[in-house]
Motif scaffolding. Structure first.
Motif, PDB file in Angstrom:
ATOM      1  N   ASN A 163       9.561 -14.500 -30.603  1.00  9.73           N
ATOM      2  CA  ASN A 163       9.981 -13.391 -29.734  1.00  9.73           C
ATOM      3  C   ASN A 163       9.280 -13.444 -28.384  1.00  9.73           C
ATOM      4  OD1 ASN A 163      11.468 -12.505 -31.893  1.00  9.73           O
ATOM      5  ND2 ASN A 163      10.330 -10.606 -32.210  1.00  9.73           N
ATOM      6  N   ALA A 164       7.979 -13.770 -28.405  1.00 13.68           N
ATOM      7  CA  ALA A 164       7.185 -13.737 -27.176  1.00 13.68           C
ATOM      8  C   ALA A 164       7.765 -14.651 -26.111  1.00 13.68           C
ATOM      9  CB  ALA A 164       5.739 -14.124 -27.489  1.00 13.68           C
ATOM     10  N   LEU A 165       8.306 -15.794 -26.512  1.00 20.85           N
ATOM     11  CA  LEU A 165       8.905 -16.704 -25.532  1.00 20.85           C
ATOM     12  C   LEU A 165      10.170 -16.098 -24.951  1.00 20.85           C
ATOM     13  CD1 LEU A 165       9.253 -19.390 -24.054  1.00 20.85           C
ATOM     14  CD2 LEU A 165      10.381 -20.277 -26.110  1.00 20.85           C
ATOM     15  N   VAL A 166      11.041 -15.581 -25.786  1.00 15.27           N
ATOM     16  CA  VAL A 166      12.300 -15.017 -25.305  1.00 15.27           C
ATOM     17  C   VAL A 166      12.032 -13.853 -24.358  1.00 15.27           C
ATOM     18  CG1 VAL A 166      14.483 -13.960 -25.983  1.00 15.27           C
ATOM     19  CG2 VAL A 166      13.473 -15.754 -27.415  1.00 15.27           C
ATOM     20  N   TYR A 167      11.050 -13.026 -24.695  1.00 16.51           N
ATOM     21  CA  TYR A 167      10.769 -11.850 -23.874  1.00 16.51           C
ATOM     22  C   TYR A 167      10.190 -12.206 -22.510  1.00 16.51           C
ATOM     23  CZ  TYR A 167      11.607  -8.947 -28.007  1.00 16.51           C
ATOM     24  OH  TYR A 167      12.176  -8.319 -29.097  1.00 16.51           O
ATOM     25  N   LYS A 186      12.994  -6.493 -22.935  1.00 15.85           N
ATOM     26  CA  LYS A 186      13.445  -6.749 -24.305  1.00 15.85           C
ATOM     27  C   LYS A 186      14.929  -6.456 -24.522  1.00 15.85           C
ATOM     28  CE  LYS A 186       8.836  -6.073 -26.237  1.00 15.85           C
ATOM     29  NZ  LYS A 186       8.003  -5.453 -27.283  1.00 15.85           N
ATOM     30  N   ASP A 187      15.689  -6.524 -23.428  1.00 16.20           N
ATOM     31  CA  ASP A 187      17.132  -6.294 -23.533  1.00 16.20           C
ATOM     32  C   ASP A 187      17.854  -7.627 -23.697  1.00 16.20           C
ATOM     33  OD1 ASP A 187      16.369  -7.069 -21.020  1.00 16.20           O
ATOM     34  OD2 ASP A 187      17.733  -5.729 -19.951  1.00 16.20           O
ATOM     35  N   VAL A 188      17.571  -8.309 -24.778  1.00 20.40           N
ATOM     36  CA  VAL A 188      18.143  -9.630 -25.046  1.00 20.40           C
ATOM     37  C   VAL A 188      19.570  -9.467 -25.560  1.00 20.40           C
ATOM     38  CG1 VAL A 188      17.824 -11.795 -26.289  1.00 20.40           C
ATOM     39  CG2 VAL A 188      15.827 -10.404 -25.688  1.00 20.40           C
ATOM     40  N   PRO A 189      20.535 -10.196 -24.986  1.00 14.03           N
ATOM     41  CA  PRO A 189      21.907 -10.117 -25.517  1.00 14.03           C
ATOM     42  C   PRO A 189      21.952 -10.612 -26.953  1.00 14.03           C
ATOM     43  CG  PRO A 189      21.863 -11.203 -23.372  1.00 14.03           C
ATOM     44  CD  PRO A 189      20.448 -11.083 -23.823  1.00 14.03           C
ATOM     45  N   MET A 190      22.521  -9.812 -27.843  1.00 18.30           N
ATOM     46  CA  MET A 190      22.623 -10.175 -29.254  1.00 18.30           C
ATOM     47  C   MET A 190      23.987  -9.744 -29.781  1.00 18.30           C
ATOM     48  SD  MET A 190      19.636 -11.526 -30.062  1.00 18.30           S
ATOM     49  CE  MET A 190      19.525 -11.421 -31.843  1.00 18.30           C
ATOM     50  N   ILE A 191      24.408 -10.314 -30.895  1.00 18.48           N
ATOM     51  CA  ILE A 191      25.634  -9.882 -31.550  1.00 18.48           C
ATOM     52  C   ILE A 191      25.442  -8.457 -32.053  1.00 18.48           C
ATOM     53  CG2 ILE A 191      27.234 -10.317 -33.441  1.00 18.48           C
ATOM     54  CD1 ILE A 191      26.338 -13.224 -33.401  1.00 18.48           C
ATOM     55  N   PRO A 192      26.337  -7.536 -31.722  1.00 17.03           N
ATOM     56  CA  PRO A 192      26.199  -6.167 -32.228  1.00 17.03           C
ATOM     57  C   PRO A 192      26.167  -6.135 -33.750  1.00 17.03           C
ATOM     58  CG  PRO A 192      27.855  -6.281 -30.500  1.00 17.03           C
ATOM     59  CD  PRO A 192      27.493  -7.688 -30.836  1.00 17.03           C
TER      60      PRO A 192
END
Length: 555
Positions: free
Chosen positions: A328-332, A338-344
């Protein structure tokens, strides 16, 4: 790892137990034995190419069958894979999901000990390679023709690089400069630091001018960049900082004009990065890889296959290992809010059988899911090369445990796909060369050195220059530039390239609570660990076999 083959590797005449193979070129495996114990002649050209081949190969017969290191799993014994594991799997960038594998929980949570196999693997590999380099240099002592002098300078550079890995990973090295039966002596701290910089200084004159070396061989810019890296970490290695020299040698690389920043980040990690001129203009020293001629499990095969799973797009390989995912730390770092696009959560993800190919997966992702192009656009940064779509199963950003390849976003930075869409030489083993040294490091080194010397505006200028070549839609201002911003920029630029641990140690963030990340210390929220983990232990097997070596504190 068993003592029966560990002892000769770092103690006496290593090549009596292993074969020093020659190759006709770096991307070929036309191999014959030139073991000095069994051959009456010295094949200088073959032995020279072997020095570079060791960066990307593990033996004499490709994948397996005649390993450099007797009795060792070839898949785990390669130079790049061993240093990558130590510098990446223990950090905030990635995680090896199969936590039942040897030493993996210890690397995930920073809790290894002196019996760790993975620390032995890197220690043995570095020692083996240095022994080969010592043999070459002893055999060519006194050669005065121009090409031999250049080859000797390059091998001295490669030996210095290996000793840099020793000082960075272990704080010391089992040190030897000659191929003989004497036991290595312990050299560390300021003594080893001074040796490395002196070797690089002496080798420089006989190396190619910047940008003039054949692709895959080191030039003066590679020498300067390694010196800049050494000086940037001087305080870690010796207790005394040397940011002025770090800046000076980063300047030399940049001002040489031989290399330019690439305007399309992904090109540097694609299968034709040894032919695409835009990619090549930034790569100073690559590890050469070829899907037909240099097959191994420790180079870009590890990076491409390890980050892929079946049913996932962006494959470029028929062999997805389902092993390495982003923490997570890398993506953030690309999504600080922390508004990462994800599948709903209310969208059903089809079974893999319902999405039979890349086109079907891309079509589904375009309508319901999240493709890499969506994540890059949302991040406003071409370097945010993650996948969170349907292929291979629904990913999560907040797993309660590390139990599958879906316990984090997939990383698709490394690709076995050509930039023009053309097929590669092999769909299982990548052609992608590994950029071991590239120009961006000089820019970030100079930026950090200037910041630490009190010139924030100069640091800002280099960071803005770099980010302007990475498609970043926002740029920092001077008030944004602090230690953590620079540390994060190192991650955004170089994640999954085998260096992160070194940067975290330099910023006093690897073991302390100054910066926590998911699963650091073995807990989901992260926690500090003992400072002994800033260096790896000297393997107990070498302590037992070589009375000259002493154990690092705390192990």
């Amino acid at each position: 790892m068993k003592t029966r083959y560990f002892k000769p590797i770092l103690s006496a005449a290593l090549l009596a137990a292993t074969t020093l193979g020659s190759v006709s070129c770096i991307n070929d495996l036309d191999i014959s034995s030139i073991d000095p114990q069994s051959s009456s002649s010295f094949d200088k050209e073959g032995a020279f190419v072997k020095q570079y081949a060791m960066l990307g190969l593990t033996g004499q017969k490709g994948l397996a069958g005649s390993p450099d290191l007797d009795g060792q799993d070839e898949g785990e014994s390669g130079f790049y894979r061993t240093v990558f594991n130590c510098n990446e799997l223990s950090t905030d960038e990635c995680i090896w999901v199969w936590q039942d594998n040897v030493d993996i929980p210890q690397f995930t949570g920073l809790s290894w000990n002196s019996s760790s196999q993975r620390t032995e693997w890197v220690y043995v590999r570095l020692g083996y390679d240095i022994t080969q380099m010592n043999f070459f240099l002893d055999q060519t002592e006194g050669y005065t023709d121009a090409e031999s002098l250049r080859q000797r300078a390059e091998v001295r550079f490669l030996r210095a690089l290996h000793y840099w890995y020793f000082i960075d990973l272990f704080g010391k090295a089992p040190f030897k400069e000659h191929f003989d039966n004497d036991l290595p002596v312990e050299k560390g701290g300021k003594e080893l630091y001074d040796y490395i910089q002196n070797e690089l200084a002496e080798a420089e004159a006989d190396m190619y001018e910047p940008g003039q070396a054949p692709f895959g061989r080191a030039d003066k810019a590679a020498n300067w960049l390694l010196r800049a890296r050494l000086y940037l970490n001087a305080e870690v290695y010796t207790g005394t900082a040397d940011y002025e020299n770090a800046k000076t040698y980063a300047d030399k690389v940049i001002n040489s004009g031989a290399y330019q920043l690439c305007d399309d980040y992904r090109l540097m990690f694609m299968a034709d990065n040894d032919r695409n001129q835009e990619a090549m203009q930034e790569i100073i020293l690559p590890i050469r890889q070829d899907g037909m001629k240099t097959r191994n499990y420790g180079g870009s095969t590890y990076l491409v296959c390890g980050t892929r799973t079946g049913g996932m797009p962006y494959m470029g390989t028929t062999n997805g290992w389902s092993c390495i995912i982003a923490r997570n730390a890398l993506v953030y770092k690309f999504f600080p809010n922390k508004d990462v696009p994800m599948i709903p959560e209310d969208v059903d993800v089809p079974a893999q059988a319902d999405l039979p190919n890349d086109a079907a997966i891309d079509a589904w992702d375009a309508q319901y899911g999240v493709r890499t192009v969506d994540i890059v656009a949302a991040a406003g940064d071409d370097r945010a090369m993650f996948y969170a779509g349907a292929g291979g199963g629904r990913r999560t950003m907040d797993p309660s445990a590390i139990n599958s390849f879906q316990s984090g976003l997939s990383i698709v930075k490394w690709q076995n796909i050509c930039s023009d869409g053309a097929a590669t030489s092999h769909t299982e083993y990548p052609d992608t060369d590994i950029p071991l040294l590239r120009l961006a490091e000089a820019y970030l080194t100079r930026a950090e050195a200037n910041y630490r010397l009190g010139d924030t505006n100069a640091a800002l200028q280099d960071i803005v220059t770099l980010r302007s070549h990475r498609g970043c839609t926002t740029q920092p201002v001077a008030s944004d530039i602090d230690e953590m911003y620079i540390l994060d920029e190192w991650a955004r630029e170089f994640y999954l390239e085998g260096r992160r641990r070194s940067d975290l140690v330099r910023f006093d963030c690897f073991t302390t609570d100054k910066y926590l990340w998911d699963w650091k210390g073995g807990v989901k929220e992260g926690r500090s660990v003992s400072d002994i983990y800033n260096v790896f232990p000297i393997p107990e097997t070498d302590i037992n076999n070589n009375p000259n070596m002493t154990q690092n504190e705390g192990y």
